[in-house]
Structure formats: structure tokens, C-alpha cells
Write an enzyme that holds these catalytic residues in place. Sequence first.
Site, mmCIF file in Angstrom:
data_model
loop_
_atom_site.group_PDB
_atom_site.id
_atom_site.type_symbol
_atom_site.label_atom_id
_atom_site.label_comp_id
_atom_site.label_asym_id
_atom_site.label_seq_id
_atom_site.Cartn_x
_atom_site.Cartn_y
_atom_site.Cartn_z
ATOM 1 C CB SER A 63 -4.431 5.389 13.290
ATOM 2 O OG SER A 63 -5.780 5.071 13.049
ATOM 3 C CD GLU A 122 -1.654 4.457 10.056
ATOM 4 O OE1 GLU A 122 -2.025 3.438 10.661
ATOM 5 O OE2 GLU A 122 -2.428 5.216 9.453
ATOM 6 N NE ARG A 159 -4.269 1.091 8.268
ATOM 7 C CZ ARG A 159 -5.203 0.176 7.971
ATOM 8 N NH1 ARG A 159 -5.009 -0.668 6.955
ATOM 9 N NH2 ARG A 159 -6.324 0.131 8.648
HETATM 10 P P1 FAD Z 1 0.497 13.253 3.119
HETATM 11 O O1 FAD Z 1 0.222 13.355 4.571
HETATM 12 O O2 FAD Z 1 0.589 14.521 2.344
HETATM 13 O O3 FAD Z 1 1.819 12.405 2.912
HETATM 14 C C1 FAD Z 1 2.018 11.196 3.600
HETATM 15 C C2 FAD Z 1 3.403 10.637 3.222
HETATM 16 O O4 FAD Z 1 3.422 10.285 1.847
HETATM 17 C C3 FAD Z 1 4.520 11.666 3.399
HETATM 18 O O5 FAD Z 1 5.687 10.968 3.746
HETATM 19 C C4 FAD Z 1 4.653 12.281 2.018
HETATM 20 O O6 FAD Z 1 5.928 12.820 1.755
HETATM 21 C C5 FAD Z 1 4.384 11.072 1.144
HETATM 22 N N1 FAD Z 1 3.776 11.403 -0.141
HETATM 23 C C6 FAD Z 1 2.600 12.051 -0.333
HETATM 24 N N2 FAD Z 1 2.321 12.107 -1.640
HETATM 25 C C7 FAD Z 1 3.346 11.508 -2.282
HETATM 26 C C8 FAD Z 1 3.650 11.250 -3.645
HETATM 27 N N3 FAD Z 1 2.833 11.640 -4.626
HETATM 28 N N4 FAD Z 1 4.795 10.601 -3.941
HETATM 29 C C9 FAD Z 1 5.643 10.204 -2.964
HETATM 30 N N5 FAD Z 1 5.413 10.429 -1.650
HETATM 31 C C10 FAD Z 1 4.275 11.057 -1.324
HETATM 32 N N6 FAD Z 1 -5.285 6.126 6.520
HETATM 33 C C11 FAD Z 1 -5.705 4.873 6.228
HETATM 34 O O7 FAD Z 1 -4.943 4.060 5.693
HETATM 35 N N7 FAD Z 1 -6.972 4.474 6.520
HETATM 36 C C12 FAD Z 1 -7.880 5.299 7.094
HETATM 37 O O8 FAD Z 1 -9.010 4.911 7.330
HETATM 38 C C13 FAD Z 1 -7.460 6.632 7.431
HETATM 39 N N8 FAD Z 1 -8.295 7.474 8.064
HETATM 40 C C14 FAD Z 1 -7.865 8.721 8.416
HETATM 41 C C15 FAD Z 1 -8.742 9.575 9.090
HETATM 42 C C16 FAD Z 1 -8.347 10.851 9.456
HETATM 43 C C17 FAD Z 1 -9.310 11.751 10.194
HETATM 44 C C18 FAD Z 1 -7.042 11.296 9.112
HETATM 45 C C19 FAD Z 1 -6.609 12.686 9.460
HETATM 46 C C20 FAD Z 1 -6.162 10.447 8.465
HETATM 47 C C21 FAD Z 1 -6.561 9.154 8.112
HETATM 48 N N9 FAD Z 1 -5.698 8.264 7.452
HETATM 49 C C22 FAD Z 1 -6.125 6.996 7.121
HETATM 50 C C23 FAD Z 1 -4.318 8.653 7.135
HETATM 51 C C24 FAD Z 1 -4.191 9.416 5.780
HETATM 52 O O9 FAD Z 1 -5.393 10.050 5.444
HETATM 53 C C25 FAD Z 1 -3.799 8.501 4.640
HETATM 54 O O10 FAD Z 1 -2.605 7.833 4.934
HETATM 55 C C26 FAD Z 1 -3.648 9.260 3.310
HETATM 56 O O11 FAD Z 1 -3.361 8.360 2.265
HETATM 57 C C27 FAD Z 1 -2.558 10.323 3.367
HETATM 58 O O12 FAD Z 1 -2.669 11.088 2.195
HETATM 59 P P2 FAD Z 1 -2.062 12.562 2.089
HETATM 60 O O13 FAD Z 1 -2.171 12.974 0.665
HETATM 61 O O14 FAD Z 1 -2.682 13.439 3.082
HETATM 62 O O15 FAD Z 1 -0.551 12.254 2.452
HETATM 63 P P1 NAP Z 2 -13.159 0.014 14.769
HETATM 64 O O1 NAP Z 2 -14.134 -0.461 13.752
HETATM 65 O O2 NAP Z 2 -13.652 0.592 16.046
HETATM 66 O O3 NAP Z 2 -12.146 -1.172 15.117
HETATM 67 C C1 NAP Z 2 -11.052 -0.965 16.038
HETATM 68 C C2 NAP Z 2 -9.827 -1.679 15.531
HETATM 69 O O4 NAP Z 2 -10.111 -3.070 15.467
HETATM 70 C C3 NAP Z 2 -9.481 -1.218 14.140
HETATM 71 O O5 NAP Z 2 -8.246 -0.599 14.200
HETATM 72 C C4 NAP Z 2 -9.513 -2.461 13.266
HETATM 73 O O6 NAP Z 2 -8.269 -2.744 12.652
HETATM 74 C C5 NAP Z 2 -9.777 -3.605 14.215
HETATM 75 N N1 NAP Z 2 -10.902 -4.407 13.699
HETATM 76 C C6 NAP Z 2 -12.227 -4.172 13.869
HETATM 77 N N2 NAP Z 2 -12.950 -5.153 13.294
HETATM 78 C C7 NAP Z 2 -12.056 -6.011 12.731
HETATM 79 C C8 NAP Z 2 -12.186 -7.204 11.985
HETATM 80 N N3 NAP Z 2 -13.380 -7.734 11.722
HETATM 81 N N4 NAP Z 2 -11.063 -7.811 11.550
HETATM 82 C C9 NAP Z 2 -9.853 -7.294 11.787
HETATM 83 N N5 NAP Z 2 -9.666 -6.144 12.509
HETATM 84 C C10 NAP Z 2 -10.752 -5.523 12.976
HETATM 85 O O7 NAP Z 2 -12.147 1.043 14.103
HETATM 86 P P2 NAP Z 2 -12.288 2.584 13.813
HETATM 87 O O8 NAP Z 2 -11.272 3.299 14.611
HETATM 88 O O9 NAP Z 2 -13.699 3.026 13.848
HETATM 89 O O10 NAP Z 2 -11.804 2.618 12.288
HETATM 90 C C11 NAP Z 2 -12.556 2.001 11.292
HETATM 91 C C12 NAP Z 2 -11.672 1.649 10.108
HETATM 92 O O11 NAP Z 2 -11.110 2.853 9.568
HETATM 93 C C13 NAP Z 2 -10.511 0.750 10.477
HETATM 94 O O12 NAP Z 2 -10.271 -0.152 9.440
HETATM 95 C C14 NAP Z 2 -9.349 1.717 10.628
HETATM 96 O O13 NAP Z 2 -8.101 1.137 10.289
HETATM 97 C C15 NAP Z 2 -9.702 2.803 9.632
HETATM 98 N N6 NAP Z 2 -9.164 4.087 10.103
HETATM 99 C C16 NAP Z 2 -7.851 4.327 9.916
HETATM 100 C C17 NAP Z 2 -7.286 5.526 10.318
HETATM 101 C C18 NAP Z 2 -5.845 5.826 10.040
HETATM 102 O O14 NAP Z 2 -5.435 6.945 10.217
HETATM 103 N N7 NAP Z 2 -5.087 4.860 9.598
HETATM 104 C C19 NAP Z 2 -8.058 6.471 10.963
HETATM 105 C C20 NAP Z 2 -9.392 6.180 11.187
HETATM 106 C C21 NAP Z 2 -9.944 4.981 10.753
HETATM 107 P P3 NAP Z 2 -7.739 -2.070 11.302
HETATM 108 O O15 NAP Z 2 -7.353 -0.694 11.686
HETATM 109 O O16 NAP Z 2 -6.577 -2.926 10.959
HETATM 110 O O17 NAP Z 2 -8.812 -2.107 10.275
#
Ligand code: FAD
Ligand code: NAP
Length: 338
Positions: A238, A334, A164
Site C-alpha cells: 500500500s 505509508e 501503521r
Molecule cells: P524496509 O522496507 O527495509 O524498511 C522500512 C523502514 O524501516 C525504512 O525506513 C527503514 O530504514 C526502517 N527500518 C528497517 N529495519 C529497521 C531496523 N532494524 N531498525 C530501524 N529502522 C529500520 N505492511 C503492513 O503493515 N501490512 C501488510 O499487510 C503489508 N503487506 C505488504 C504486501 C506487499 C506485497 C508489500 C510489498 C509490502 C507490504 N507491507 C505491509 C509493507 C511492508 O512489507 C512492511 O511494512 C514491512 O514491515 C517492511 O519490512 P522491511 O524489512 O521490508 O522494511
Molecule cells: P481488503 O480486505 O480488500 O479491504 C480493503 C480495505 O478495507 C483495507 O485496507 C482494510 O483496512 C479495510 N477493511 C476491510 N475490512 C475491514 C474491517 N472489517 N474493519 C476495518 N477495516 C476493514 O484489503 P486488502 O487490500 O485485500 O488487504 C487485506 C489486509 O492486508 C488489510 O488489512 C491490509 O491493510 C493488509 N495489507 C497491507 C498492505 C500494506 O502494504 N500495508 C498491503 C497489502 C495488504 P486496513 O488496511 O486498515 O486493514
Amino acid sequence: MQPQSNYPLRKLNTFGMEVSARYFAHAGSIGEIRELILDPRFNSLDQIILGGGSNMLLSRDINGLVLKNDIRGIRKIREDDQYAWIQAGAGEPWHPLVRHTIGLGLSGLENLSLIPGNTGAAPMQNIGAYGVELKDVFVELEALDRSDGSLVRFGAGDCAFGYRDSIFKGSLKDRYIIVTVTLRLSKIPEFHIEYGAITQELETMGISALTTDAVSQAVMRIRSSKLPDPARIGNAGSFFKNPLCPVSRMEELREQYPEMPVYPAGEGKAKLAAGWLIEKAGWKGYREGDAGVHPQQALVLVNYGHALGSEILGLANRIQASVEKQFGITLEREVNVY
Ligand code: FAD
Ligand code: NAP
């Protein structure tokens, strides 16, 4: 393209923060972005690039320019027998891009289905889910240097992708505006279904012959059933990263909490589940005014209506302090805070 003044941002950030931008503009091309960032009216002010607003907490009015990057376009720029190279504009919404590539018969993005936001933000934190990260398919990106408007290419090796994390959240923070992202996707699927509940969901769906589309559908079903929908309750996914700690520390904690989930993270490190730590520290479902911790997903902080950014931040700080006190583990945010 003329920026608007005192522009409300509530609908443009998934946390639903009721703040405004002193100036706000959409930009649909490299030329438009360049013109805006170099404009003497704005180049000495704060400039925030906005994608889908799903990974940010806007904790104050922005006394500068908020620039919504709306560069669109998806094209296949190269292919061979095994792979296709797909270039997408930064303003392309991520999930439709995933579905589009699946429709083209390409594999690689299916585990990243239904992640909110736009393509340009995907490299920022090397988006990841269900054991797959952007870096697994990333080839290069093009970005504008804010200092002089020049267009620069970054290959995978230049981006310092981590968990991340990337160089754009670290040493090059706020320096570049990503305008295109190029991915290499496979014509021959390689499935990653061992993570989380994917296998189980595929069984529930009655899938016998595995396809890229089926994996995507399974991920969509799991996510829709588990994750709070920002359209209904403000959140940015997250709030904290899962912490990595030395294996020795993890083993000490495991003696005290044998049920604690841990995952190998390489290099003598273990990954702990931040959601579990927060829940164990007693925060799951906690609510104070309109700021809270989601009752089903302790890793997700929520805005029940009119929470202030400062209230969400205050809650996040208290959660960090209590996890630190109970487990000696430091949670890192994050979400990008402004
Ligand atoms: P923004 O929120 O608009 O921007 C995020 C950051 O990037 C800010 O600092 C912004 O200035 C910068 N930025 C945006 N666009 C650019 C650009 N073109 N150039 C330079 N800087 C830029 N993330 C995960 O990794 N995995 C997940 O599974 C995941 N699940 C999510 C679930 C939910 C319900 C929500 C709400 C979020 C989740 N996220 C997850 C987080 C998020 O969706 C991601 O990080 C996504 O990539 C953010 O995109 P955005 O366009 O909304 O970014
Ligand atoms: P989940 O499957 O309930 O698992 C809980 C946590 O355990 C996750 O954060 C995941 O880490 C870790 N995990 C589970 N199985 C794993 C494996 N086999 N090996 C290594 N790590 C493991 O998680 P969840 O909340 O439903 O989310 C599912 C996936 O979507 C995850 O990968 C999560 O990162 C992603 N997600 C991200 C965001 C965001 O905003 N970043 C929001 C929602 C969901 P990891 O997170 O490192 O994968």
C-alpha cells in the site's frame, strides 16, 4: 563487514529502484552495527537501515551508508501456562518467523502471515493486516541509539503505536536501529476471522475445526490471489495509509457516495478505504511509462520495469492532489521515501 562502494540496490528493494549506495554493508551483530554507525568515515553521512526493502521508495542514489541489518536468531525467552515470549533478531524474515511460531503451537501472528520484510521493521509502522496489528502481541524491542551506540529498551508504552505508525516514524525518526523484537504469543488460540474474506476462504478450504495454521493458510491464499508479487512486478504494498476523518465529514461524503466503504475508527473518527478513493478518482490501472497504479489494487503503485523513483513520486503526488480535490481527503504516504 568492510563496506562496499557504489553498491547496486535494485535487488534489495521490492520496488526494484535502480539506485546505488555510496557505501553498503551487511551487519550480523550488535557489535558490527555499532562499529559501522560510529565509524568516523560514515557517521557524518546519511545512514539508511535496510530490512527487506519492502516499505521504501528509493528515489535517488544514496550518498551515504546503507546498512543491511542481518541480526538473526529466534528464541523462547520465557513461558507460562498461557503464553510464550519469543525474541527474534531484527534480520529474521517476518513470514518465516510467523510460520515458525505456528509450528511451536503459538497463536497471535497468523493474520500477519505473508507480510514481506524483516522483523526489525515490523514495529516501525506497527504492521497490520486483517484486523490484527503488531502491537497486539508486542512486548518490547531493543535498539541502538545512533548518536552514541548505546542499547536502549522500548516497551509497548514507549513506542506510540498507532495505525501503521509508531514513534520511530515520528519524533524518533532515524534515531534508533532496532536489533531485537520480543513478542508474547498465546498457547490458547484467539481467532480473528471476521475481517475481509478469511471466513469465506476457510469455508472454501473445507475447514471445520479452526486452527491457527488454518487461519494462516487462509490469509496466505487470499493474499497470494489478490496482491501483486514484488518478485514479478515492483511495488511496496500500500503506497498510502487508509485515511481517518471525522465522522461528520464521512457522513457528508456518504450522502454523495452512498456506496463508499467506511469503517469505525473510534474517537469520533471513521476510516475510509484509500484504494476506493483512488479508484473512484479514476486512477486504477493508470500507467505512464513504467510507473503505474495496479489494475486490481489501486492502493498499490507499481514499477513495470525501469520507472524512476521521481516518476513514482510524481504519480503519487498527482493521485494525492486529485483525491484531495474530489473528496477533500488528504492521503498520507505509508511508504518511506528516500
Ligand atoms: P524496509 O522496507 O527495509 O524498511 C522500512 C523502514 O524501516 C525504512 O525506513 C527503514 O530504514 C526502517 N527500518 C528497517 N529495519 C529497521 C531496523 N532494524 N531498525 C530501524 N529502522 C529500520 N505492511 C503492513 O503493515 N501490512 C501488510 O499487510 C503489508 N503487506 C505488504 C504486501 C506487499 C506485497 C508489500 C510489498 C509490502 C507490504 N507491507 C505491509 C509493507 C511492508 O512489507 C512492511 O511494512 C514491512 O514491515 C517492511 O519490512 P522491511 O524489512 O521490508 O522494511
Ligand atoms: P481488503 O480486505 O480488500 O479491504 C480493503 C480495505 O478495507 C483495507 O485496507 C482494510 O483496512 C479495510 N477493511 C476491510 N475490512 C475491514 C474491517 N472489517 N474493519 C476495518 N477495516 C476493514 O484489503 P486488502 O487490500 O485485500 O488487504 C487485506 C489486509 O492486508 C488489510 O488489512 C491490509 O491493510 C493488509 N495489507 C497491507 C498492505 C500494506 O502494504 N500495508 C498491503 C497489502 C495488504 P486496513 O488496511 O486498515 O486493514
